[in-house]
Design a protein around this motif. Structure first.
Motif, PDB file in Angstrom:
ATOM      1  N   LEU A 184       0.744  -1.286   0.116  1.00 47.74           N
ATOM      2  CA  LEU A 184      -0.130  -0.151   0.193  1.00 47.74           C
ATOM      3  C   LEU A 184       0.844   1.272  -0.060  1.00 47.74           C
ATOM      4  CD1 LEU A 184      -2.690  -1.163   2.787  1.00 47.74           C
ATOM      5  CD2 LEU A 184      -3.079  -0.856   0.262  1.00 47.74           C
ATOM      6  N   ASP A 185       1.836   1.198   0.506  1.00 44.87           N
ATOM      7  CA  ASP A 185       2.578   2.499   0.764  1.00 44.87           C
ATOM      8  C   ASP A 185       3.962   2.526   0.087  1.00 44.87           C
ATOM      9  OD1 ASP A 185       1.108   3.853   2.599  1.00 44.87           O
ATOM     10  OD2 ASP A 185       1.584   2.157   4.266  1.00 44.87           O
ATOM     11  N   PRO A 186       4.600   3.610  -0.093  1.00 41.02           N
ATOM     12  CA  PRO A 186       5.713   3.923  -1.022  1.00 41.02           C
ATOM     13  C   PRO A 186       6.922   3.312  -0.593  1.00 41.02           C
ATOM     14  CG  PRO A 186       5.098   5.997  -0.026  1.00 41.02           C
ATOM     15  CD  PRO A 186       4.097   5.165   0.290  1.00 41.02           C
ATOM     16  N   ILE A 187       7.073   3.018   0.824  1.00 38.62           N
ATOM     17  CA  ILE A 187       8.362   2.375   1.351  1.00 38.62           C
ATOM     18  C   ILE A 187       8.107   1.151   2.228  1.00 38.62           C
ATOM     19  CG2 ILE A 187      10.449   3.178   2.554  1.00 38.62           C
ATOM     20  CD1 ILE A 187      10.299   5.878   1.676  1.00 38.62           C
ATOM     21  N   ALA A 188       8.904   0.297   2.211  1.00 44.69           N
ATOM     22  CA  ALA A 188       8.606  -0.658   2.961  1.00 44.69           C
ATOM     23  C   ALA A 188       9.581  -0.775   4.308  1.00 44.69           C
ATOM     24  CB  ALA A 188       8.889  -2.303   2.198  1.00 44.69           C
ATOM     25  N   GLY A 189       9.098  -1.321   5.239  1.00 43.45           N
ATOM     26  CA  GLY A 189       9.782  -1.249   6.507  1.00 43.45           C
ATOM     27  C   GLY A 189       9.167  -0.677   7.753  1.00 43.45           C
TER      28      GLY A 189
END
Length: 279
Positions: A184-189
């Protein structure tokens, strides 16, 4: 007093004519627009549909997250639309193990409302053999006056600083926490310093909370014990409210970062940790 009620307890309250307003908070991340249709297909008689996107959240820029807090005025107008009057008890339910109903619990509790969550949601109601209705309930407007909300919410800067003085819980699935995937979001972590504890670990297969000792032991695994400062975040501040509900049920107060990962990952310059350690 528990913040959960069973289907039998809710039915008894309704039959006794207690001042109870039931709200249906069905919502799912994969089909957020379908909640009202699910409600119309069968809901607890007298229950009013409450929109998580339009009434339990507001809309903003990506850097505010997917589900920013509504204003107190917006939430109060919604509660009055649901027919909530001064002194009423609100019972919220859904069909997803209390995850979205907990968002209503978290907000309304801050507003000073006596609010509970139906254990097992609509599925438990049906399993108990109680009737459902298919009308679109529009009650007489209520007159409830809410206290100012927001005292249990963290800003993005407060969330960033929280691991230095307490335990910041990331309650998403482990693979999202580790950064293996991010649908869903632009960056993972995850937020550096946050510890992973998915909220579903506290529930049985039907969505009921596990026994107190088991829940406390699960929180202790990540350093949360009675007296520990604790806050939670998730993808957009919905599931984190459920963890706050579970913590409250076992006697531990918690804050929620409502912007959660959707705000963090859309804010330039915020550091990101990956892997299975807080970082």
């Amino acid at each position: 007093m528990s913040d959960f009620v069973s289907a039998a307890e809710l039915n008894d309250l309704r039959e006794q004519g207690a001042p109870v307003r039931v709200i249906d908070v069905r919502w799912r991340l994969d089909r957020p627009e379908a909640g009202h249709g699910d409600y119309l297909s069968g809901h607890i008689p007298g229950a009013v549909f409450a929109s998580l996107d339009a009434e339990l959240s507001t809309h903003g820029a990506p850097a505010e997250g997917r589900h920013p807090l509504p204003s107190t005025a917006t939430l109060q107008a919604a509660a009055r639309r649901w027919g909530v009057r001064a002194g009423d008890t609100v019972v919220a339910y859904d069909d997803s193990k209390g995850i979205s109903a907990a968002r209503a619990w978290w907000l309304l509790r801050q507003g000073g409302v006596d609010v509970r969550v139906l254990t097992g949601g609509i599925r438990a109601w049906r399993a108990a053999g109680f009737a459902v209705a298919t009308d679109d309930v529009i009650p007489e407007p209520g007159d409830v006056v809410l206290d100012e909300i927001g005292r249990d919410a963290l800003s993005i800067d407060e969330a960033a600083a929280f691991p230095a003085s307490g335990v910041l819980l990331d309650v998403r699935a482990p693979e999202r926490y580790r950064g293996d995937t991010e649908p869903l979001d632009p960056i993972a972590g995850h937020i550096p310093g946050a510890r992973n504890l998915p909220t579903l670990r506290h529930l049985d297969a039907e969505g009921g909370i596990l026994d107190r000792d088991t829940v406390l032991a699960t929180f202790a695994e990540v350093g949360v014990n009675p007296g520990t400062p604790v806050a939670a975040y998730c993808g957009s501040g919905v599931t984190a409210a459920h963890t706050a509900l579970i913590l409250h049920e076992v006697g531990i107060d918690a804050k929620v970062f409502p912007g959660s990962w959707s705000q963090w990952s859309n804010t330039p310059g915020r550091p990101v940790a990956t892997g299975d350690q807080p970082g």
